[in-house]
Design an enzyme around this catalytic site. Structure first.
Site, PDB file in Angstrom:
ATOM      1  N   ARG A  49      -1.745   2.297   2.836  1.00 45.29           N
ATOM      2  CA  ARG A  49      -0.362   1.932   3.111  1.00 45.29           C
ATOM      3  C   ARG A  49       0.273   1.409   1.821  1.00 45.29           C
ATOM      4  O   ARG A  49      -0.389   1.220   0.805  1.00 45.29           O
ATOM      5  CB  ARG A  49      -0.279   0.877   4.216  1.00 45.29           C
ATOM      6  CG  ARG A  49      -1.269  -0.256   4.030  1.00 45.29           C
ATOM      7  CD  ARG A  49      -0.775  -1.548   4.578  1.00 45.29           C
ATOM      8  NE  ARG A  49       0.441  -1.988   3.928  1.00 45.29           N
ATOM      9  CZ  ARG A  49       0.466  -2.574   2.736  1.00 45.29           C
ATOM     10  NH1 ARG A  49      -0.636  -2.766   2.041  1.00 45.29           N
ATOM     11  NH2 ARG A  49       1.624  -2.947   2.209  1.00 45.29           N
ATOM     12  N   GLY A  50       1.586   1.186   1.905  1.00 44.35           N
ATOM     13  CA  GLY A  50       2.356   0.839   0.721  1.00 44.35           C
ATOM     14  C   GLY A  50       2.964   2.109   0.164  1.00 44.35           C
ATOM     15  O   GLY A  50       2.251   3.071  -0.144  1.00 44.35           O
ATOM     16  N   ALA A  51       4.302   2.131   0.053  1.00 37.51           N
ATOM     17  CA  ALA A  51       4.978   3.376  -0.328  1.00 37.51           C
ATOM     18  C   ALA A  51       4.432   3.998  -1.611  1.00 37.51           C
ATOM     19  O   ALA A  51       4.124   5.196  -1.643  1.00 37.51           O
ATOM     20  CB  ALA A  51       6.491   3.131  -0.434  1.00 37.51           C
ATOM     21  N   ARG A  86       4.516   9.941   6.748  1.00 36.94           N
ATOM     22  CA  ARG A  86       5.180   8.637   6.720  1.00 36.94           C
ATOM     23  C   ARG A  86       6.662   8.873   6.411  1.00 36.94           C
ATOM     24  O   ARG A  86       7.068   8.919   5.262  1.00 36.94           O
ATOM     25  CB  ARG A  86       4.527   7.722   5.683  1.00 36.94           C
ATOM     26  CG  ARG A  86       5.160   6.362   5.466  1.00 36.94           C
ATOM     27  CD  ARG A  86       5.301   5.499   6.715  1.00 36.94           C
ATOM     28  NE  ARG A  86       4.124   5.463   7.541  1.00 36.94           N
ATOM     29  CZ  ARG A  86       3.058   4.681   7.300  1.00 36.94           C
ATOM     30  NH1 ARG A  86       3.027   3.903   6.262  1.00 36.94           N
ATOM     31  NH2 ARG A  86       2.033   4.697   8.140  1.00 36.94           N
ATOM     32  N   GLN A 187       0.223  -7.901   8.135  1.00 40.74           N
ATOM     33  CA  GLN A 187      -0.172  -7.469   6.796  1.00 40.74           C
ATOM     34  C   GLN A 187      -0.009  -8.578   5.762  1.00 40.74           C
ATOM     35  O   GLN A 187      -0.677  -8.566   4.734  1.00 40.74           O
ATOM     36  CB  GLN A 187       0.605  -6.216   6.405  1.00 40.74           C
ATOM     37  CG  GLN A 187       0.141  -5.007   7.207  1.00 40.74           C
ATOM     38  CD  GLN A 187       1.022  -3.790   6.999  1.00 40.74           C
ATOM     39  OE1 GLN A 187       2.063  -3.867   6.364  1.00 40.74           O
ATOM     40  NE2 GLN A 187       0.607  -2.674   7.555  1.00 40.74           N
ATOM     41  N   ASP A 228      10.417   0.411   1.130  1.00 41.90           N
ATOM     42  CA  ASP A 228       9.907   1.767   1.300  1.00 41.90           C
ATOM     43  C   ASP A 228      10.960   2.820   0.974  1.00 41.90           C
ATOM     44  O   ASP A 228      10.617   3.977   0.731  1.00 41.90           O
ATOM     45  CB  ASP A 228       9.409   1.967   2.730  1.00 41.90           C
ATOM     46  CG  ASP A 228       8.068   1.312   2.963  1.00 41.90           C
ATOM     47  OD1 ASP A 228       7.072   2.032   3.087  1.00 41.90           O
ATOM     48  OD2 ASP A 228       8.009   0.067   3.002  1.00 41.90           O
ATOM     49  N   ASN A 238      12.477  -1.909   4.744  1.00 44.06           N
ATOM     50  CA  ASN A 238      11.213  -2.587   4.458  1.00 44.06           C
ATOM     51  C   ASN A 238      10.588  -2.974   5.791  1.00 44.06           C
ATOM     52  O   ASN A 238      11.190  -2.782   6.858  1.00 44.06           O
ATOM     53  CB  ASN A 238      11.455  -3.818   3.573  1.00 44.06           C
ATOM     54  CG  ASN A 238      10.159  -4.374   2.993  1.00 44.06           C
ATOM     55  OD1 ASN A 238       9.324  -3.621   2.479  1.00 44.06           O
ATOM     56  ND2 ASN A 238       9.977  -5.674   3.075  1.00 44.06           N
ATOM     57  N   LYS A 239       9.404  -3.526   5.753  1.00 43.41           N
ATOM     58  CA  LYS A 239       8.700  -3.923   6.974  1.00 43.41           C
ATOM     59  C   LYS A 239       9.629  -4.733   7.881  1.00 43.41           C
ATOM     60  O   LYS A 239      10.373  -5.590   7.426  1.00 43.41           O
ATOM     61  CB  LYS A 239       7.468  -4.733   6.609  1.00 43.41           C
ATOM     62  CG  LYS A 239       6.699  -5.299   7.789  1.00 43.41           C
ATOM     63  CD  LYS A 239       6.164  -4.210   8.719  1.00 43.41           C
ATOM     64  CE  LYS A 239       5.054  -3.431   8.067  1.00 43.41           C
ATOM     65  NZ  LYS A 239       4.441  -2.433   8.980  1.00 43.41           N
TER      66      LYS A 239
END
Length: 343
Positions: A49-51, A86, A187, A228, A238-239
């Site tokens: 994970r993480g763009a 994604r 996270q 992201d 973002n999250k």
């Protein structure tokens, strides 16, 4: 392919390994990734994970597939499958576009490998420049706050927002960090807290709904978050929970910064309303699961709304920290993002 190493990705003698982030912080397990379905599954399960890390991981896999003899036609088909894994993270699309251009070369196998290696090295450099620009904003003794995970686990380098925070810490600015646990997958609690311990950053973990109280008490001096996707007008995804933080920061007059590489900017996306928002499994809200096991606290048939991201409007952002510099609302209004990205 060269041997490459980051917190979440590594290549060893041409093979690709992914750190299973769903098992952190209790267990560190590296998974061999050799197929496109395996990579897609890892992205969807948030094992990777993480763009930035997602985009680089997808390209490293295509480079591996090229090295074992997959045809150009198959690699192009695989790139489109990976692109859909994604939808919110635009780094994945941008990196795959770069890889597709490499596959057009006569020696596409060598070009694919060189492309993936270059994208990895580029992200390391981008992270370092973001850290330097962002850390210059941090004053001695400040109390910072961050959301989700934006460190080395999410990139090939030192990270985005957490990279900024870590450099400020390394510079001896005597900072303290509030870490949002970050629903629905915790996270911040599982990953950012783990990274902070590895880096020696003084931190305290808080529930997401505690940030307002801290701001009201004057215990938050500055907020750094990742992204992201950043739209052309500065809106960003973002999250989920980031938008709430931005509203609170605006009310309490706390500077609020988004930190991301220029590869996260999507000029084809006019504003935040055009950013696709991924919906995730309802069970992530009904309960929790991880290396420790699982627990359900809601009725098993409870109806759930579970967006992975939310969109923060540009008017709530104090500054955009990119690898190319720090930009104000006035800069964004004058179209600075378009000029930076098109260079």
């Amino acid at each position: 392919m060269k041997n490459l190493t980051s917190l979440s990705l590594k290549t060893v003698q041409g093979e690709l390994f992914v750190l299973d982030q769903t098992l952190l912080p209790q267990r560190q397990l590296w998974l061999l990734c050799q197929t496109v379905p395996a990579m897609v599954a890892m992205i969807k399960a948030l094992q990777l994970r993480g763009a930035p890390a997602i985009g680089i991981g997808a390209c490293l896999l295509l480079a591996y597939r090229a090295s074992v003899g997959d045809s150009r036609e198959q690699l192009l088909l695989d790139a489109e499958v990976l692109r859909a894994a994604r939808p919110t993270a635009v780094n994945l699309m941008n990196n795959l576009d770069t890889m597709i251009a490499a596959l057009a070369q006569d020696d596409y196998k060598a070009a694919a490998i060189a492309c993936a290696e270059q994208l990895f090295a580029e992200d390391v450099a981008l992270c370092q420049r973001m850290a330097e620009h962002g850390a210059a904003l941090v004053q001695q003794g400040e109390q910072l706050l961050t959301h989700c995970n934006t460190g080395g686990l999410a990139t090939a380098g030192v990270g985005t927002a957490l990279g900024v925070i870590n450099l400020a810490h390394q510079q001896g600015k005597n900072i303290r960090l509030w870490v949002d646990e970050t629903r629905p997958l915790l996270q911040g609690g599982r990953l950012t807290a783990w990274e902070c311990q590895q880096l020696g950053i003084p931190y305290q973990l808080i529930c997401d709904n505690m940030a307002a109280m801290l701001m009201a008490r004057g215990q938050v001096d500055r907020i750094f978050v990742g992204s992201d996707r950043i739209a052309a007008n500065g809106d960003f995804a973002n999250k989920v929970g980031t938008y709430s933080l931005a509203v609170l920061a605006h009310y309490h007059q706390v500077p609020f910064y988004v930190v991301a590489p220029h590869t996260t900017v999507d000029l084809a996306c006019a504003d935040g309303s055009a950013i696709p928002i991924e919906q995730r499994d309802a069970n992530e809200v009904r309960g929790v699961s991880g290396a420790f096991g699982s627990a359900i606290w809601a009725p098993e048939q409870a109806s759930v709304f579970n967006p992975a991201f939310d969109v923060t409007p540009a008017e709530l952002v104090t500054g955009w920290v990119l690898d190319t510099g720090v930009y104000s609302q006035a800069d964004i209004a004058m179209g600075i993002l378009q000029r930076v990205i098109r260079k």
